[in-house]
Design an enzyme around this catalytic site. Structure first.
Site, PDB file in Angstrom:
ATOM      1  N   LEU A  25       0.812  -1.224   0.000  1.00  0.00           N
ATOM      2  CA  LEU A  25       0.000   0.000   0.000  1.00  0.00           C
ATOM      3  C   LEU A  25       0.847   1.275   0.000  1.00  0.00           C
ATOM      4  O   LEU A  25       0.378   2.325   0.435  1.00  0.00           O
ATOM      5  CB  LEU A  25      -0.995   0.009   1.173  1.00  0.00           C
ATOM      6  CG  LEU A  25      -1.985  -1.168   1.184  1.00  0.00           C
ATOM      7  CD1 LEU A  25      -3.008  -0.987   2.311  1.00  0.00           C
ATOM      8  CD2 LEU A  25      -2.722  -1.299  -0.151  1.00  0.00           C
ATOM      9  N   THR A  51       1.723   2.796  -2.712  1.00  0.00           N
ATOM     10  CA  THR A  51       0.927   3.628  -3.637  1.00  0.00           C
ATOM     11  C   THR A  51      -0.425   2.981  -3.930  1.00  0.00           C
ATOM     12  O   THR A  51      -1.262   3.604  -4.563  1.00  0.00           O
ATOM     13  CB  THR A  51       1.675   3.838  -4.978  1.00  0.00           C
ATOM     14  OG1 THR A  51       1.976   2.555  -5.536  1.00  0.00           O
ATOM     15  CG2 THR A  51       2.958   4.616  -4.790  1.00  0.00           C
ATOM     16  N   PHE A  94       3.640  -6.885 -10.131  1.00  0.00           N
ATOM     17  CA  PHE A  94       3.479  -5.459 -10.481  1.00  0.00           C
ATOM     18  C   PHE A  94       4.200  -4.527  -9.516  1.00  0.00           C
ATOM     19  O   PHE A  94       4.363  -3.349  -9.815  1.00  0.00           O
ATOM     20  CB  PHE A  94       1.993  -5.078 -10.455  1.00  0.00           C
ATOM     21  CG  PHE A  94       1.170  -5.825 -11.450  1.00  0.00           C
ATOM     22  CD1 PHE A  94       1.146  -5.420 -12.773  1.00  0.00           C
ATOM     23  CD2 PHE A  94       0.436  -6.935 -11.072  1.00  0.00           C
ATOM     24  CE1 PHE A  94       0.396  -6.127 -13.711  1.00  0.00           C
ATOM     25  CE2 PHE A  94      -0.312  -7.640 -11.998  1.00  0.00           C
ATOM     26  CZ  PHE A  94      -0.335  -7.239 -13.328  1.00  0.00           C
ATOM     27  N   ASN A 134      14.131  -1.552  -3.949  1.00  0.00           N
ATOM     28  CA  ASN A 134      12.752  -2.065  -3.952  1.00  0.00           C
ATOM     29  C   ASN A 134      12.469  -2.924  -5.179  1.00  0.00           C
ATOM     30  O   ASN A 134      11.896  -4.002  -5.075  1.00  0.00           O
ATOM     31  CB  ASN A 134      11.743  -0.915  -3.898  1.00  0.00           C
ATOM     32  CG  ASN A 134      11.688  -0.281  -2.516  1.00  0.00           C
ATOM     33  OD1 ASN A 134      12.208  -0.842  -1.556  1.00  0.00           O
ATOM     34  ND2 ASN A 134      11.089   0.878  -2.411  1.00  0.00           N
ATOM     35  N   TYR A 158      14.788   4.085 -13.195  1.00  0.00           N
ATOM     36  CA  TYR A 158      13.555   3.293 -13.215  1.00  0.00           C
ATOM     37  C   TYR A 158      13.621   2.274 -14.355  1.00  0.00           C
ATOM     38  O   TYR A 158      13.450   1.066 -14.147  1.00  0.00           O
ATOM     39  CB  TYR A 158      12.335   4.221 -13.371  1.00  0.00           C
ATOM     40  CG  TYR A 158      11.090   3.468 -13.758  1.00  0.00           C
ATOM     41  CD1 TYR A 158      10.563   2.489 -12.927  1.00  0.00           C
ATOM     42  CD2 TYR A 158      10.441   3.722 -14.979  1.00  0.00           C
ATOM     43  CE1 TYR A 158       9.432   1.768 -13.289  1.00  0.00           C
ATOM     44  CE2 TYR A 158       9.313   3.010 -15.346  1.00  0.00           C
ATOM     45  CZ  TYR A 158       8.803   2.038 -14.496  1.00  0.00           C
ATOM     46  OH  TYR A 158       7.702   1.330 -14.880  1.00  0.00           O
TER      47      TYR A 158
END
Lengths: 331, 331
Positions: free
Chosen positions: A33, A35, A73, A92, A141
């Protein structure tokens, strides 16, 4: 099928969860959670709050349920943030995936559908990008996603883990039911940001750079409706379950719209003027990203239904007008 | 200078530690002794047993000492093992580096010398490899090192962490003092393995593949003496401390020897016959890897002293004949 959806409470994950539930699969969602929103998880999917890097938690989940497939995801996904704090992205995204694959391997779960991105390509000179294009990411990214793809591919070679990697171009739109949609705080995606002007939440739009090598100088992106994208995931899952060859697919519309064109389309749709200011280019932003989606169309038989930009804007508008505070006051 | 050497008890790390101590630097070695040896750490360097992924331990080390420079050698480094268990490589190598950089960044330690490898290049068609060559690793070990390089480069962009990446070709030899050398269980490097025959520890040598696209069909590698390599690290450190630009250097001899040539040279040196058997190619092994070392020679002024293969064999022979059980019975 028993399916684990890591990051299934996020914008894209939640749309795949809904289609999986609609197809009568049993779904467990793991999401921290950061995002995502618990309310975005369609019932009766089971929601577990937790981090993909938490190996004991993963082991518990895999012990309780014998998963057939894992969708992954969970990732930090802001280009701009990644330029400022790349270690957050490598930790992450990359370390998170390594942990997930370790546990999948321990429990002999051998099928993964992985959420990748056009950002792996970097600033290609190709007008339309195929899956064979070279991958030289322009930001951490995209770099982290490229690493994740490679890790999955080596796990395929070594442990027979089967994968489909889907490289998303710009995802937009919301489920047509109006039940779920995009709710980022702050919002970072163009279409919902532009809609904030007619929704009276924002006075103007800042365009970052108007000297790109594109038709009108603003960056060009390929938009795909999240419902079509979700459908691609289900096709990919069935493809792998039929024992077909692990591979990578682009998922896009094969059409590019510039930032200015998006703004004009939203003005047309809402019949409201959208004031524009120009800022400097953002670091890490490629000029143009347009997918060739020929491979996914021919191999998976994927046919996007919502290729008209208006159908995307329409679904986003519906979500935002019925959920003015996103999931916050949703029951 | 206060210097942290991660992996400083290993073969290469211990030779750099010795040169740093000989140059009167203060050295702390962190090593988990997975393949390293506490006895390989030259006094008065401080030895701490621990894992680079142990963030609390790292924070303690950085709190106790204000480091000027970090050397990072800790990594799993067997090509063959990496093909079988890539996640071990991504976890230890990549996640380990991420943790180290996070703590460096927290403590504003901004200088790193990183141990990379020619394996990042993969199977290049270039006869002599320059640093600009494309990097398409053929095995997860090389892939993990390529990722580590990229992570360091993005940390340079974002946090001003300065780096020199040294891409080693095949490192061989031992310190001329005879005090330290190579002690792997099992040994995986060619020259010490070949010497095991005249040392009566092995009956024959297996050559993996004699149908490579090279002069005699066996793989060709570029050998650099570990003493010259250690010297390159000290030059790289001084270069960064002078505020010069972060960059990548090959470290090799610019000369390639085939596996058969190495065996012949050892036969010549020891005057003993070395029987050979042929096995299948090993997965992940490139045909030929020869460095262009022009860049490090011109930018750092590096001049390898021990370019003669005999001087490498001589130092390895000296180490093994004086330490028949490696560090085991060393006092």
């Amino acid at each position: 099928m028993n399916i684990l959806v890591v990051g299934g409470a996020g914008y894209i994950g939640s749309h795949i969860v809904k289609q999986l539930i609609d197809s009568n699969h049993k779904v467990v969602v793991l999401d921290n959670l950061q995002t995502g929103h618990a309310k975005a998880v369609t019932e009766p999917a089971i929601f577990i709050k937790g981090n993909v890097k938490d190996k004991p938690l993963l082991r518990n989940l895999f012990t309780e349920t014998s998963f057939d497939v894992v969708f992954h995801f969970a990732a930090n996904s802001s280009v701009e943030e990644s330029m400022k704090d790349p270690l957050l992205y490598f930790d992450n995204n990359v370390s998170g995936l390594i942990t997930l694959l370790e546990v999948m391997n321990e429990f002999a779960v051998k099928t993964i559908i992985f959420s990748s991105t056009a950002a792996v390509y970097g600033d290609t000179s190709e007008k339309v990008i195929t899956e064979d294009n070279e991958t030289i990411p322009k930001n951490p990214y995209g770099e982290s996603k490229r690493m994740m793809e490679k890790i999955i591919q080596w796990c395929h070679t070594a442990y027979d883990i089967n994968y489909v990697v889907l490289r998303y171009f710009n995802v937009a739109g919301a489920d047509l039911s109006g039940a779920i949609g995009e709710d980022h705080q702050p919002e970072t995606h163009l279409i919902p940001i532009v809609l904030e002007v007619p929704l009276s939440k924002r006075d103007f739009i800042t365009i970052f750079g108007n000297d790109y090598d594109t038709k009108d100088g603003t960056t060009v992106r390929d938009y795909v409706h999240v419902v079509d994208l979700a459908n691609a995931h289900l096709l990919a899952m069935n493809y792998l379950l039929e024992g077909k060859e692990s591979t990578i697919f682009n998922v896009g519309s094969s059409t590019g719209f510039s930032t200015l064109e998006i703004i004009n389309k939203v003005e047309e749709y809402t019949q409201k003027k959208i004031p524009v200011k120009y800022g400097n280019r953002r670091e890490g932003d490629p000029h143009s990203l347009i997918a060739s989606s020929k491979k996914i169309e021919s191999v998976l038989g994927w046919k996007p239904q919502y290729t008209d930009l208006n159908s995307i804007i329409d679904s986003v508008w519906k979500w935002h007008t019925t959920h003015p505070t996103g999931y916050e006051n949703d029951v």
